[in-house]
Design an enzyme around this catalytic site. Structure first.
Site, mmCIF file in Angstrom:
data_model
loop_
_atom_site.group_PDB
_atom_site.id
_atom_site.type_symbol
_atom_site.label_atom_id
_atom_site.label_comp_id
_atom_site.label_asym_id
_atom_site.label_seq_id
_atom_site.Cartn_x
_atom_site.Cartn_y
_atom_site.Cartn_z
ATOM 1 N N THR A 152 1.001 -1.444 -0.190
ATOM 2 C CA THR A 152 0.196 -0.134 0.034
ATOM 3 C C THR A 152 1.156 1.285 -0.090
ATOM 4 O OG1 THR A 152 -1.927 -0.681 1.422
ATOM 5 C CG2 THR A 152 -1.837 1.330 1.337
ATOM 6 N N SER A 195 2.015 5.275 -2.205
ATOM 7 C CA SER A 195 2.476 6.291 -3.002
ATOM 8 C C SER A 195 3.054 5.219 -4.628
ATOM 9 C CB SER A 195 2.545 7.310 -3.027
ATOM 10 O OG SER A 195 3.590 6.949 -2.339
ATOM 11 N N THR A 196 4.337 4.279 -3.748
ATOM 12 C CA THR A 196 5.237 3.723 -4.366
ATOM 13 C C THR A 196 4.788 2.419 -5.129
ATOM 14 O OG1 THR A 196 6.809 4.787 -2.999
ATOM 15 C CG2 THR A 196 7.783 2.850 -4.214
ATOM 16 N N GLY A 240 5.871 -0.376 0.131
ATOM 17 C CA GLY A 240 6.644 0.591 0.390
ATOM 18 C C GLY A 240 7.556 0.410 1.913
ATOM 19 N N ALA A 241 8.652 1.464 1.809
ATOM 20 C CA ALA A 241 8.477 1.276 3.174
ATOM 21 C C ALA A 241 8.720 3.482 3.591
ATOM 22 C CB ALA A 241 9.651 1.167 3.830
ATOM 23 N N GLY A 274 3.901 2.195 7.749
ATOM 24 C CA GLY A 274 2.247 2.595 8.649
ATOM 25 C C GLY A 274 2.117 4.321 7.816
ATOM 26 N N GLU A 322 -0.793 -5.047 6.346
ATOM 27 C CA GLU A 322 1.074 -5.193 5.859
ATOM 28 C C GLU A 322 2.040 -6.150 6.581
ATOM 29 O OE1 GLU A 322 1.426 -0.738 3.552
ATOM 30 O OE2 GLU A 322 2.695 -0.894 5.758
ATOM 31 N N LYS A 362 14.358 7.589 1.239
ATOM 32 C CA LYS A 362 14.317 6.704 2.816
ATOM 33 C C LYS A 362 15.123 6.086 3.292
ATOM 34 C CE LYS A 362 9.991 8.160 1.517
ATOM 35 N NZ LYS A 362 8.706 7.085 1.427
#
Length: 227
Positions: free
Chosen positions: A25, A27-28, A82-83, A95, A103, A121
């Protein structure tokens, strides 16, 4: 192609015919789902997706990616997500999209986990990104006060309307503004021990591959998890 799109499409290359794939989940991860949908349509890629949020489920269905509920599969071959932060020890905070409970359930059922991020990131130590703690609504104010007493600078996660955000599981999120987390394993253990805490955003010792988007192209980093 932006960096998020770059790593999303690169990660989709790791998906093979016959796989059960955890779909992340955010944007990436959005671009990864887009890339998989394109492969399903153009290559006839035969996969089953297990989603980590209602938002991702809707997106995958729009792209005709076959889906199953997590309780309908024995295991997941590969999860791509993603992260929000990744430390030099390859631990993460997730989160930011309020989906870390689902997730983590999906990640724990997966044989392999890939995280896709842009180079902003990557950090030495976790903590600059607020740590999400998902809590049940009953007694949530007591947990908020506990975090405040600990000096963790808690804030409630709100939605776009300025009201308290309710997760897909019906819970609330308290974000901890910690600055630096010196011992993430110790903090995770303490949070796990608190009644009313459903899940937190510390993802420790679980990623196998990190794909980093840079101006020079995607970099694939394999993580040794043999120890």
């Amino acid at each position: 192609m932006n960096l998020k799109e770059m790593v999303g499409y690169k990660a989709a290359e790791f998906v093979k015919n016959g796989m059960t794939v955890g779909l992340g989940t955010g944007s990436t991860a959005y671009y990864m789902v887009e890339a998989l949908g394109k492969r399903v349509k153009e290559e006839g890629l035969n996969i089953v997706g297990v989603t980590t949020s209602y938002e991702t489920a809707d997106h995958a269905r729009d792209l005709d990616i076959p889906l199953k509920d997590i309780d309908e599969v024995e295991k997941i071959d590969l999860t791509i997500d993603g992260a929000d932060e990744i430390s030099s020890q390859y631990n993460g905070i997730k989160g930011g999209g309020a989906a870390h409970l689902f997730e983590k359930i999906v990640a724990n059922l997966s044989d392999r986990n890939i995280w896709i991020v842009d180079e902003t990131k990557l950090v030495e130590k976790l903590g600059a990104f607020p740590l999400p703690v998902e809590v049940i609504q009953f007694g949530s104010g007591q947990l908020f006060n506990l975090f405040k007493e600990k000096g963790y600078k808690p804030t409630w996660r709100n939605n776009k309307e300025g009201e308290r955000l309710v997760t897909d599981a019906g819970n609330l999120i308290i974000d901890l503004n910690l600055g630096v987390i010196e011992n993430p394993h110790e903090l995770a253990k303490w949070l796990d021990s608190l009644t009313g805490v459903v899940e937190h955003g510390l993802f420790l010792d679980c990623v196998n591959t990190v794909i980093v988007g840079t101006s020079e192209g995607p970099i694939v980093e394999e993580v040794n998890r043999d120890n």
